[in-house]
Design a protein around this motif. Structure first.
Motif, PDB file in Angstrom:
ATOM      1  N   THR A  56      -2.777 -11.150  -5.650  1.00 20.79           N
ATOM      2  CA  THR A  56      -2.362 -10.370  -6.882  1.00 20.79           C
ATOM      3  C   THR A  56      -1.042 -10.818  -7.446  1.00 20.79           C
ATOM      4  O   THR A  56      -0.789 -10.436  -8.468  1.00 20.79           O
ATOM      5  CB  THR A  56      -2.292  -8.893  -6.627  1.00 20.79           C
ATOM      6  OG1 THR A  56      -1.271  -8.649  -5.394  1.00 20.79           O
ATOM      7  CG2 THR A  56      -3.301  -8.339  -5.974  1.00 20.79           C
TER       8      THR A  56
ATOM      9  N   PRO B  10       5.937  -7.465   3.356  1.00 18.82           N
ATOM     10  CA  PRO B  10       5.410  -8.131   4.217  1.00 18.82           C
ATOM     11  C   PRO B  10       6.222  -9.157   5.144  1.00 18.82           C
ATOM     12  O   PRO B  10       6.273  -9.335   6.369  1.00 18.82           O
ATOM     13  CB  PRO B  10       4.189  -8.752   3.592  1.00 18.82           C
ATOM     14  CG  PRO B  10       4.298  -8.539   2.253  1.00 18.82           C
ATOM     15  CD  PRO B  10       4.999  -7.341   2.137  1.00 18.82           C
TER      16      PRO B  10
ATOM     17  N   MET C 270      -2.507  -7.072  10.272  1.00 20.38           N
ATOM     18  CA  MET C 270      -2.363  -6.074   9.054  1.00 20.38           C
ATOM     19  C   MET C 270      -1.421  -6.778   8.156  1.00 20.38           C
ATOM     20  O   MET C 270      -1.758  -6.667   6.699  1.00 20.38           O
ATOM     21  CB  MET C 270      -2.051  -4.568   9.434  1.00 20.38           C
ATOM     22  CG  MET C 270      -3.117  -3.920   9.997  1.00 20.38           C
ATOM     23  SD  MET C 270      -2.483  -2.082  10.016  1.00 20.38           S
ATOM     24  CE  MET C 270      -1.878  -2.120  11.656  1.00 20.38           C
ATOM     25  N   ASN C 271      -0.457  -7.285   8.589  1.00 21.00           N
ATOM     26  CA  ASN C 271       0.678  -7.958   7.815  1.00 21.00           C
ATOM     27  C   ASN C 271      -0.013  -9.009   7.124  1.00 21.00           C
ATOM     28  O   ASN C 271       0.322  -9.215   5.973  1.00 21.00           O
ATOM     29  CB  ASN C 271       1.958  -8.069   8.752  1.00 21.00           C
ATOM     30  CG  ASN C 271       3.094  -8.374   7.905  1.00 21.00           C
ATOM     31  OD1 ASN C 271       3.239  -7.723   6.876  1.00 21.00           O
ATOM     32  ND2 ASN C 271       3.816  -9.224   8.325  1.00 21.00           N
TER      33      ASN C 271
ATOM     34  N   LEU D 282      -2.905  -9.651   6.188  1.00 17.62           N
ATOM     35  CA  LEU D 282      -3.874  -9.185   5.182  1.00 17.62           C
ATOM     36  C   LEU D 282      -3.025  -8.789   4.030  1.00 17.62           C
ATOM     37  O   LEU D 282      -3.251  -8.796   2.892  1.00 17.62           O
ATOM     38  CB  LEU D 282      -4.666  -7.904   5.706  1.00 17.62           C
ATOM     39  CG  LEU D 282      -5.937  -8.391   6.517  1.00 17.62           C
ATOM     40  CD1 LEU D 282      -6.452  -7.110   7.198  1.00 17.62           C
ATOM     41  CD2 LEU D 282      -6.780  -9.110   5.864  1.00 17.62           C
ATOM     42  N   LEU D 283      -2.071  -7.972   4.194  1.00 18.80           N
ATOM     43  CA  LEU D 283      -1.035  -7.390   3.081  1.00 18.80           C
ATOM     44  C   LEU D 283      -0.274  -8.604   2.539  1.00 18.80           C
ATOM     45  O   LEU D 283      -0.720  -8.703   1.157  1.00 18.80           O
ATOM     46  CB  LEU D 283       0.065  -6.743   3.759  1.00 18.80           C
ATOM     47  CG  LEU D 283       0.803  -5.838   2.785  1.00 18.80           C
ATOM     48  CD1 LEU D 283       0.180  -4.841   2.146  1.00 18.80           C
ATOM     49  CD2 LEU D 283       2.135  -5.102   3.723  1.00 18.80           C
ATOM     50  N   MET D 284      -0.120  -9.656   3.047  1.00 14.42           N
ATOM     51  CA  MET D 284       0.533 -10.906   2.590  1.00 14.42           C
ATOM     52  C   MET D 284      -0.436 -11.544   1.647  1.00 14.42           C
ATOM     53  O   MET D 284      -0.117 -11.986   0.414  1.00 14.42           O
ATOM     54  CB  MET D 284       1.070 -11.741   3.674  1.00 14.42           C
ATOM     55  CG  MET D 284       1.974 -12.947   3.021  1.00 14.42           C
ATOM     56  SD  MET D 284       3.282 -12.495   1.757  1.00 14.42           S
ATOM     57  CE  MET D 284       4.506 -12.642   2.955  1.00 14.42           C
ATOM     58  N   SER D 285      -1.515 -11.584   2.189  1.00 16.88           N
ATOM     59  CA  SER D 285      -2.802 -12.097   1.397  1.00 16.88           C
ATOM     60  C   SER D 285      -2.865 -11.266  -0.059  1.00 16.88           C
ATOM     61  O   SER D 285      -3.131 -12.298  -1.005  1.00 16.88           O
ATOM     62  CB  SER D 285      -3.906 -12.258   2.177  1.00 16.88           C
ATOM     63  OG  SER D 285      -3.766 -12.830   3.603  1.00 16.88           O
ATOM     64  N   LEU D 286      -3.018 -10.196   0.296  1.00 16.77           N
ATOM     65  CA  LEU D 286      -3.143  -9.328  -1.078  1.00 16.77           C
ATOM     66  C   LEU D 286      -2.126  -9.636  -2.016  1.00 16.77           C
ATOM     67  O   LEU D 286      -2.322  -9.877  -2.925  1.00 16.77           O
ATOM     68  CB  LEU D 286      -3.258  -8.057  -0.647  1.00 16.77           C
ATOM     69  CG  LEU D 286      -4.614  -7.472  -0.074  1.00 16.77           C
ATOM     70  CD1 LEU D 286      -4.479  -6.149   0.197  1.00 16.77           C
ATOM     71  CD2 LEU D 286      -5.649  -7.642  -1.221  1.00 16.77           C
ATOM     72  N   VAL D 287      -0.878  -9.572  -1.492  1.00 11.72           N
ATOM     73  CA  VAL D 287       0.494 -10.031  -2.248  1.00 11.72           C
ATOM     74  C   VAL D 287       0.118 -11.109  -3.015  1.00 11.72           C
ATOM     75  O   VAL D 287       0.535 -11.331  -4.127  1.00 11.72           O
ATOM     76  CB  VAL D 287       1.602  -9.758  -1.411  1.00 11.72           C
ATOM     77  CG1 VAL D 287       2.554 -10.156  -2.133  1.00 11.72           C
ATOM     78  CG2 VAL D 287       1.878  -8.293  -0.841  1.00 11.72           C
TER      79      VAL D 287
ATOM     80  N   THR E  53       2.147 -15.844   8.133  1.00 11.90           N
ATOM     81  CA  THR E  53       2.387 -15.025   7.127  1.00 11.90           C
ATOM     82  C   THR E  53       3.116 -15.668   5.784  1.00 11.90           C
ATOM     83  O   THR E  53       2.631 -15.584   4.691  1.00 11.90           O
ATOM     84  CB  THR E  53       3.262 -13.789   7.218  1.00 11.90           C
ATOM     85  OG1 THR E  53       2.793 -13.341   8.855  1.00 11.90           O
ATOM     86  CG2 THR E  53       3.043 -12.677   6.596  1.00 11.90           C
TER      87      THR E  53
ATOM     88  N   HIS F  48       4.330 -11.181  -5.643  1.00  7.51           N
ATOM     89  CA  HIS F  48       5.747 -11.348  -5.195  1.00  7.51           C
ATOM     90  C   HIS F  48       6.654 -11.968  -6.218  1.00  7.51           C
ATOM     91  O   HIS F  48       6.224 -12.330  -7.204  1.00  7.51           O
ATOM     92  CB  HIS F  48       5.638 -12.340  -4.036  1.00  7.51           C
ATOM     93  CG  HIS F  48       4.911 -13.718  -4.310  1.00  7.51           C
ATOM     94  ND1 HIS F  48       5.559 -14.758  -5.032  1.00  7.51           N
ATOM     95  CD2 HIS F  48       3.589 -14.240  -4.371  1.00  7.51           C
ATOM     96  CE1 HIS F  48       4.583 -15.659  -5.187  1.00  7.51           C
ATOM     97  NE2 HIS F  48       3.612 -15.284  -4.760  1.00  7.51           N
TER      98      HIS F  48
END
Lengths: 161, 362, 371
Positions: B358, B214, B347-348, B350-355, B185, B361
């Motif tokens: 976009t 995340p 899931m985390n 995925l969330l981090m990749s999205l973060v 992550t 961070h």
């Protein structure tokens, strides 16, 4: 479906929360070293005082004239469940009446057999023995645990029958 | 020799150059390696001694006790006395044990932490090896330890030991996944597997703050999973003393037992060090954005101190877990991994990749 | 996959849990038949700490019998002593003073509290939370101090004699007890925070070691372990002795019958015990601390039975007298023995780790089982 997902996450939340509750309790103690309950035993020997009823070992009470109150009636010997007390008696002549009477020769006390049940103290008609508040009984040789309670040269107090 | 407490790279390079100039390059390199090895062995021994002492004192504080107080001032020499006792103890062995494997197992258990510790950046430039696949390497070698545990359990010829070893095997193999994924992550965020680069990338702020949600989830998962991987705390069913006496090291005594003991504590240090490096910036001082005044003030504290402060904080957290929670059961532990940690972890990521995609961070 | 599973040859194996094992709390030996980690059969073996207390009682006078019972269930020693004294008093048809009854009840409940505190600590330790052990002992220390001041000993108190008490309570007794209650009311919620609510603990105990009400009755399980299965068997309610008929308390009943219910039953019993002590501590009647008895007690020929509620369940004392100064036969119906007999029923199909949880919720004291 939604319900089970909701339950899945609420389970995680509640579980983590309960863990933090426990950590708060132990965390309280780690930040309050004043509540430490340890007693450092050999160091605090001078201030360590047993309660007055504490049963450490049986002693025969002697006064300053080296006199005790034991008549050698062996009531304590009979009351003892374990054969801890052995009284070896002797005959002597009563100085007042001139009649022969029983006196103790040796009052043997086997500390290694004693269960500290206090029955001998209750049985004694003259309150000659009592429980002492000693607590350091370890010795290097077992024979040291067999004690003679009457001091050498001691005799019975006047007027004790 | 320009020695500076803030940056060791010059100092190390100078020593290296000096060795190569004085001797031939080959011999100089070998001498350099030997010096590093001796330093690490000394460090590990010191680490074992001090961590055992710290653990006992911290545990005592949790339990409203004083802990060791007799040997030395505040019992500081207690662990030294323990080690001397262990060295002089008779190495017992059961009758039908597999002698070779029985003697080999403690060393295999020790190999993993010794290899992993060489990658830890203690300060700027103070790092034995700086692979560009650093995290991958640490994760890979740290799973060597489980072979040692399995061998110890198998060769002892004791049913309790075997149960402990099997439990430990199942446990480490499953929790490895969560450790890797939680570290990944942050790798997604920092874009590198190299530990020195990861530390350097946290100059503006530690990843746990910059990666917000995340990163925090990843840290929690990392702490839980790595506690399990090191057989500690609420996950110590491999050596659960109330169930299977002492698990895989039931039959070990003397110095061989000390090896298992030492490995556990060095493992704990490595977990804390990796956690500190990945999530809390390693030796990097606390920097907040562009507040010059604050950042400069923080820079005054030497990086080594920063590193050990972070490591001690995580170690304290691990000890806090261990001395608070009851132990899990083996099937519950596997449930926790496969039903909770692993899905959450994926899931985390995925969330981090999205973060990261976009640029959400800090 | 199934084919593979069929072709693997597996075998059940034995393992000896005990006599020296950290979680058998003494010298109990359990012979486990295991399939992997799953328990197929549990066979308890006794006899490692047999001291023939019942036979020893036959040579002792009635006063001397009392102190031997300290050594049976050492965590509920006052209650054991009381049971013998009640039986002898029954035989003598002796009415003990009110003061004695009340003091006996208070100390019985303190004993129950201290036993449950120790159980709580040990239960946590069996499940891997070593810190609870120290916390349990911390609170128990205050009770043992009360005992030491009044009775003269911390564990084997021997405070009862047939007909009353050995000596009157210490002047500090009431104050110290009140202090303890105040302290423990603050600490007992901490127990809940550490274990009861903890997700790991509830997972480890809920649904584990189920014992149905019928099984509890047929195995003779008593005490909190049986009440957690819904079997109402509190001797203090069913057959009140000492001062239990004049205090107001609830009989704790749960219906789940698993480890968690047994755990909860004991925690709830601690609250009830504190309630009982609170009702009595300020109302100790004045009077003698001992009824007059002869120096040599001889029971009229016959059989005498008295049951009491110890922290572990129902203790029965059965004395046959042939008009001598020592009993002809003494038999103790100890709660631990019957509770242990249900272990096999409860543990089958669970794992080794569950067996440890089941054993600690049964609250076994081995000298009580193996007299």
């Amino acid at each position: 479906m939604i319900g089970s997902i909701k339950k899945y996450f609420s389970d995680i939340y509640n579980g983590v929360k309960s863990l933090f509750t426990g950590m708060k309790v132990t965390g309280h103690y780690v930040t309050h070293p004043g509540e430490i309950i340890t007693q450092q035993y050999p160091e605090n020997r001078d201030t360590l005082k047993m309660f007055e009823r504490f049963r450490g070992e049986v002693v025969l009470i002697h006064d300053e004239n080296n006199e005790h109150k034991c008549t050698g009636c062996s009531a304590c010997e009979l009351a003892c469940p374990n054969g801890t007390i052995e009284i070896i008696s002797d005959k002597a002549i009563d100085e007042e009446t001139g009649k022969p009477k029983k006196i103790i020769d040796t009052f043997v006390y086997h500390l290694q057999m004693c269960t500290f049940c206090n029955l001998c103290i209750l049985a004694c008609p003259t309150d000659a023995i009592k429980m002492a508040q000693t607590y350091e009984h370890s010795v290097f040789d077992r024979s040291e645990l067999t004690k003679v309670l009457n001091k050498p040269g001691s005799k019975i107090m006047q007027g004790i029958k | 020799m320009g020695f500076s407490i803030y940056d060791f790279s010059d100092f190390i390079n100078n020593i290296h150059a000096f060795l190569i100039e004085t001797f031939s390059p080959a011999i100089g390199n070998i001498i350099g390696m030997a010096i590093v090895a001796v330093c690490f062995l000394g460090f590990i021994a010191l680490l074992g001694l001090s961590l055992v002492y710290i653990e006992r004192k911290v545990c005592a504080l949790f339990q409203q006790r004083l802990g060791p107080m007799r040997v030395g001032k505040w019992g500081t020499a207690q662990t030294v006395a323990d080690i001397i006792k262990l060295i002089f103890k008779e190495p017992l062995m059961t009758k039908d044990s597999d002698k070779f494997l029985f003697n080999l197992a403690p060393f295999i258990v020790m190999i993993a932490p010794v290899m992993a510790i060489s990658l830890i950046p203690f300060a700027s430039g103070l790092q034995a090896v700086d692979f560009d696949i650093g995290i991958f390497f640490i994760v890979a070698v740290s799973s060597i330890g489980v072979t040692g545990i399995l061998l110890a359990g198998w060769s002892s010829n004791n049913k309790y030991s075997l149960i402990g070893a099997m439990r430990s095997g199942a446990q480490i193999v499953s929790y490895e996944l969560s450790v890797i994924l939680s570290l990944l992550t942050i790798v997604v965020l920092s874009g590198s597997l190299q530990l020195s680069v990861i530390v350097e990338s946290q100059r503006e702020g530690w990843w746990i703050f910059r990666g917000h949600i995340p990163a925090i989830i990843a840290f929690i998962i990392f702490i839980v999973a790595s506690t399990a991987e090191s057989n500690r705390g609420p996950f110590d069913m491999a050596e659960a003393e109330s169930e299977i006496t002492a698990g895989f090291h039931t039959e070990y005594s003397g110095i061989k037992f000390a090896y298992f003991f030492l490995a556990e504590y060095v493992n704990m240090f490595i977990i804390a060090a990796v956690g500190a490096t990945i999530f809390f910036g390693g030796w990097m001082p606390l920097h907040i954005g562009n507040i010059e005044f604050f950042n400069n003030a923080m820079d005054l504290i030497p990086p080594v101190i920063w590193f050990f402060m972070k490591v001690s904080a995580i170690i304290f957290l691990l000890m806090w877990f261990k001395w608070t929670f009851p132990r899990l059961r083996i099937d519950q532990m596997l449930t926790l991994e496969w039903k909770y940690l692993l899905p959450l972890n994926i899931m985390n990521i995925l969330l981090m990749s999205l973060v990261v995609l976009t640029d959400f961070h800090f | 996959m199934e084919e593979v599973a069929q072709n693997i040859e597996t075998q059940e194996y034995f393992i000896n849990m005990g006599p020296q094992h950290p979680s058998t709390h003494g010298v109990l030996r359990l012979m486990l038949t295991l399939d992997g980690e799953i328990i197929k059969k549990v066979q308890p073996h006794l006899g490692y700490i047999h001291r023939s207390i019942e036979k020893m009682c036959e040579k002792d006078s009635y006063q001397q019998v009392v102190h031997l019972t300290d050594r049976m269930d050492y965590l509920g020693c006052h209650i054991n002593n009381e049971a013998v004294c009640l039986t002898v008093e029954k035989g003598l048809e002796l009415e003990v003073p009110d003061r004695v009854k009340v003091i006996r009840t208070i100390i019985s409940e303190l004993t129950r509290l201290s036993s449950h505190q120790l159980w709580w600590g040990v239960m946590g330790m069996d499940l891997g939370a070593i810190t609870t052990f120290l916390y349990g002992f911390r609170d128990r220390e205050m009770i043992t101090d009360i005992f030491e001041e009044t009775c003269g000993a911390r564990l084997t108190m021997n405070y009862n004699v047939p007909g009353g008490l050995m000596f009157d309570i210490h002047p500090n007794f009431q104050n110290r007890t009140k202090q303890f209650l105040e302290h423990f009311k603050k600490k007992l919620p901490e127990y809940d925070k550490l274990l009861t609510g903890n997700v790991i603990f509830t997972e480890r105990t809920k649904g584990i070691g189920y014992l149905s009400k019928e099984d509890a009755i047929s195995y003779g399980v008593t005490g909190p372990s049986a009440r957690a299965s819904g079997f109402s068997c509190d001797v203090r309610k069913k057959n009140p002795y000492s001062a239990y008929d004049r205090v107001d308390f609830k009989e704790i009943l749960f219906t789940e019958g698993d480890c968690f219910a047994r755990y909860q039953a004991r925690i709830a019993e601690m609250w009830e015990s504190m309630k009982i002590i609170e009702q009595l501590i300020d109302n100790i009647p004045e009077g003698e601390y001992k009824a007059k008895t002869k120096a040599v007690i001889k029971l009229p020929p016959g059989e005498y039975y008295q049951r009491v509620e110890t922290p572990r369940g129902e203790l029965g004392v059965y004395i046959i007298s042939d008009n001598k100064k020592n009993p002809y036969r003494v038999k103790f119906r100890s709660p631990g023995f019957s509770n242990l007999s249900a272990l096999d029923k409860m543990a089958r199909g669970f794992k080794i780790a569950d067996l440890v949880a089941i054993m600690s919720t049964l609250d076994l004291v081995i000298p009580d089982i193996d007299r």
